[in-house]
Design a protein around this motif. Structure first.
Motif, mmCIF file in Angstrom:
data_model
loop_
_atom_site.group_PDB
_atom_site.id
_atom_site.type_symbol
_atom_site.label_atom_id
_atom_site.label_comp_id
_atom_site.label_asym_id
_atom_site.label_seq_id
_atom_site.Cartn_x
_atom_site.Cartn_y
_atom_site.Cartn_z
ATOM 1 N N GLY A 23 0.790 -1.230 0.000
ATOM 2 C CA GLY A 23 0.000 0.000 0.000
ATOM 3 C C GLY A 23 0.820 1.277 0.000
ATOM 4 O O GLY A 23 0.269 2.357 -0.124
ATOM 5 N N GLY A 24 2.128 1.173 0.149
ATOM 6 C CA GLY A 24 2.991 2.354 0.143
ATOM 7 C C GLY A 24 3.403 2.736 -1.264
ATOM 8 O O GLY A 24 3.401 1.908 -2.175
ATOM 9 N N PRO A 25 3.756 4.014 -1.472
ATOM 10 C CA PRO A 25 4.152 4.463 -2.805
ATOM 11 C C PRO A 25 5.437 3.778 -3.278
ATOM 12 O O PRO A 25 6.321 3.470 -2.472
ATOM 13 C CB PRO A 25 4.362 5.963 -2.643
ATOM 14 C CG PRO A 25 4.532 6.186 -1.182
ATOM 15 C CD PRO A 25 3.847 5.068 -0.472
ATOM 16 N N VAL A 26 5.510 3.495 -4.570
ATOM 17 C CA VAL A 26 6.698 2.914 -5.182
ATOM 18 C C VAL A 26 6.988 3.638 -6.483
ATOM 19 O O VAL A 26 6.115 4.324 -7.038
ATOM 20 C CB VAL A 26 6.542 1.392 -5.455
ATOM 21 C CG1 VAL A 26 6.393 0.610 -4.165
ATOM 22 C CG2 VAL A 26 5.378 1.111 -6.377
ATOM 23 N N SER A 27 8.190 3.474 -6.964
ATOM 24 C CA SER A 27 8.561 4.050 -8.261
ATOM 25 C C SER A 27 7.703 3.412 -9.344
ATOM 26 O O SER A 27 7.238 2.279 -9.185
ATOM 27 C CB SER A 27 10.030 3.765 -8.564
ATOM 28 O OG SER A 27 10.846 4.373 -7.605
ATOM 29 N N PRO A 28 7.521 4.117 -10.442
ATOM 30 C CA PRO A 28 6.739 3.524 -11.534
ATOM 31 C C PRO A 28 7.262 2.135 -11.913
ATOM 32 O O PRO A 28 8.462 1.921 -12.028
ATOM 33 C CB PRO A 28 6.908 4.524 -12.678
ATOM 34 C CG PRO A 28 7.061 5.836 -11.966
ATOM 35 C CD PRO A 28 7.900 5.496 -10.743
ATOM 36 N N LEU A 29 6.321 1.204 -12.059
ATOM 37 C CA LEU A 29 6.644 -0.180 -12.391
ATOM 38 C C LEU A 29 6.901 -0.348 -13.873
ATOM 39 O O LEU A 29 6.301 0.336 -14.701
ATOM 40 C CB LEU A 29 5.464 -1.084 -12.012
ATOM 41 C CG LEU A 29 5.602 -1.945 -10.787
ATOM 42 C CD1 LEU A 29 5.892 -1.110 -9.555
ATOM 43 C CD2 LEU A 29 4.401 -2.801 -10.597
ATOM 44 N N ARG A 30 7.756 -1.307 -14.159
ATOM 45 C CA ARG A 30 7.991 -1.767 -15.514
ATOM 46 C C ARG A 30 7.531 -3.218 -15.563
ATOM 47 O O ARG A 30 7.413 -3.877 -14.522
ATOM 48 C CB ARG A 30 9.458 -1.614 -15.872
ATOM 49 C CG ARG A 30 9.899 -0.143 -15.726
ATOM 50 C CD ARG A 30 11.285 0.166 -16.211
ATOM 51 N NE ARG A 30 11.633 -0.251 -17.548
ATOM 52 C CZ ARG A 30 11.290 0.381 -18.679
ATOM 53 N NH1 ARG A 30 10.553 1.461 -18.623
ATOM 54 N NH2 ARG A 30 11.678 -0.065 -19.852
ATOM 55 N N LEU A 31 7.264 -3.726 -16.738
ATOM 56 C CA LEU A 31 6.787 -5.105 -16.856
ATOM 57 C C LEU A 31 7.743 -6.092 -16.190
ATOM 58 O O LEU A 31 7.305 -7.032 -15.525
ATOM 59 C CB LEU A 31 6.573 -5.474 -18.324
ATOM 60 C CG LEU A 31 5.353 -4.844 -18.989
ATOM 61 C CD1 LEU A 31 5.357 -5.149 -20.475
ATOM 62 C CD2 LEU A 31 4.068 -5.308 -18.339
ATOM 63 N N ASN A 32 9.043 -5.886 -16.350
ATOM 64 C CA ASN A 32 10.018 -6.806 -15.750
ATOM 65 C C ASN A 32 9.946 -6.825 -14.233
ATOM 66 O O ASN A 32 10.366 -7.805 -13.611
ATOM 67 C CB ASN A 32 11.432 -6.466 -16.206
ATOM 68 C CG ASN A 32 11.674 -6.886 -17.631
ATOM 69 O OD1 ASN A 32 10.956 -7.709 -18.180
ATOM 70 N ND2 ASN A 32 12.687 -6.316 -18.248
ATOM 71 N N ASP A 33 9.434 -5.750 -13.628
ATOM 72 C CA ASP A 33 9.284 -5.722 -12.174
ATOM 73 C C ASP A 33 8.254 -6.747 -11.692
ATOM 74 O O ASP A 33 8.223 -7.086 -10.511
ATOM 75 C CB ASP A 33 8.867 -4.330 -11.691
ATOM 76 C CG ASP A 33 9.931 -3.278 -11.938
ATOM 77 O OD1 ASP A 33 11.136 -3.624 -11.958
ATOM 78 O OD2 ASP A 33 9.559 -2.094 -12.114
ATOM 79 N N LEU A 34 7.423 -7.225 -12.604
ATOM 80 C CA LEU A 34 6.395 -8.212 -12.251
ATOM 81 C C LEU A 34 6.910 -9.646 -12.374
ATOM 82 O O LEU A 34 6.160 -10.588 -12.161
ATOM 83 C CB LEU A 34 5.153 -8.016 -13.129
ATOM 84 C CG LEU A 34 4.477 -6.650 -12.999
ATOM 85 C CD1 LEU A 34 3.313 -6.540 -13.972
ATOM 86 C CD2 LEU A 34 4.034 -6.393 -11.576
ATOM 87 N N GLY A 35 8.176 -9.796 -12.716
ATOM 88 C CA GLY A 35 8.787 -11.120 -12.788
ATOM 89 C C GLY A 35 9.035 -11.585 -14.201
ATOM 90 O O GLY A 35 8.744 -10.893 -15.176
ATOM 91 N N ASP A 36 9.583 -12.793 -14.276
ATOM 92 C CA ASP A 36 9.952 -13.383 -15.569
ATOM 93 C C ASP A 36 8.876 -14.286 -16.145
ATOM 94 O O ASP A 36 8.977 -14.731 -17.272
ATOM 95 C CB ASP A 36 11.235 -14.215 -15.414
ATOM 96 C CG ASP A 36 12.424 -13.361 -15.016
ATOM 97 O OD1 ASP A 36 12.432 -12.156 -15.339
ATOM 98 O OD2 ASP A 36 13.346 -13.913 -14.384
ATOM 99 N N GLY A 37 7.861 -14.602 -15.351
ATOM 100 C CA GLY A 37 6.808 -15.504 -15.802
ATOM 101 C C GLY A 37 5.692 -14.750 -16.502
ATOM 102 O O GLY A 37 5.854 -13.622 -16.979
#
Length: 161
Positions: A23-37
């Motif tokens: 629930g805390g703020p994070v830097s903008p996500l990129r697709l790779n941040d969601l994993g390799d699967g």
């Protein structure tokens, strides 16, 4: 207008505002941040009845079943009305908590000078609820309104947990 981009390479995310699984703020996500699967993106609107009656429950089933199988998830509030720039994080965080989804949530307002949010423009979505499934190789393999969780999970032929 073309709807969906199945069998195309997934565009990189350009969503400007994110909160992390906690629930805390994070830097903008990129697709790779969601994993390799496999990566599953769920687009929603807070005011959308279908998002709450069908979309979020489907997402909950998928997260419960696939998070331990290497799948990465993100939910994105696509504010496709320019007046929706208010509530930048409030409704997004509220939905994350209400559905007990420990996944990143993004808020994608309509950029100045544009007529729709970045995810809608890049993935050619047509509203909400909207599911986007990206293969481990980065190809969009599903991009549409409804996703039948049972059929989808059966098609994956995963081992029982």
């Amino acid at each position: 207008m073309k709807i969906g981009i199945n069998h195309e390479q997934a565009p990189e995310l350009r969503v400007p505002v994110w909160i992390g699984a906690d629930g805390g703020p994070v830097s903008p996500l990129r697709l790779n941040d969601l994993g390799d699967g496999m990566r599953i993106l769920f687009c929603f609107q807070d005011w959308c009845p279908g998002c709450h009656s069908r979309g979020f429950p489907t997402l909950r089933v998928l997260v419960d079943r696939l998070v331990g199988q290497g799948a990465g998830f993100a939910a994105i509030q696509t504010a496709f009305r320019s007046s929706a720039k208010k509530d930048v994080g409030d409704q997004t965080a509220k939905n994350q908590a209400m559905y007990r989804l420990n996944i990143p949530f993004g808020y994608d307002p309509v950029p100045d000078g544009e007529d729709q949010p970045t995810v809608m423009a890049d993935y050619h979505t047509a509203g909400t609820p909207w599911f986007i499934v990206i293969s481990p190789e980065g190809e969009v393999i599903y991009n549409d309104f409804r996703l039948d969780a049972g059929k989808f999970l059966s098609a994956l032929d995963l081992p029982d947990m």
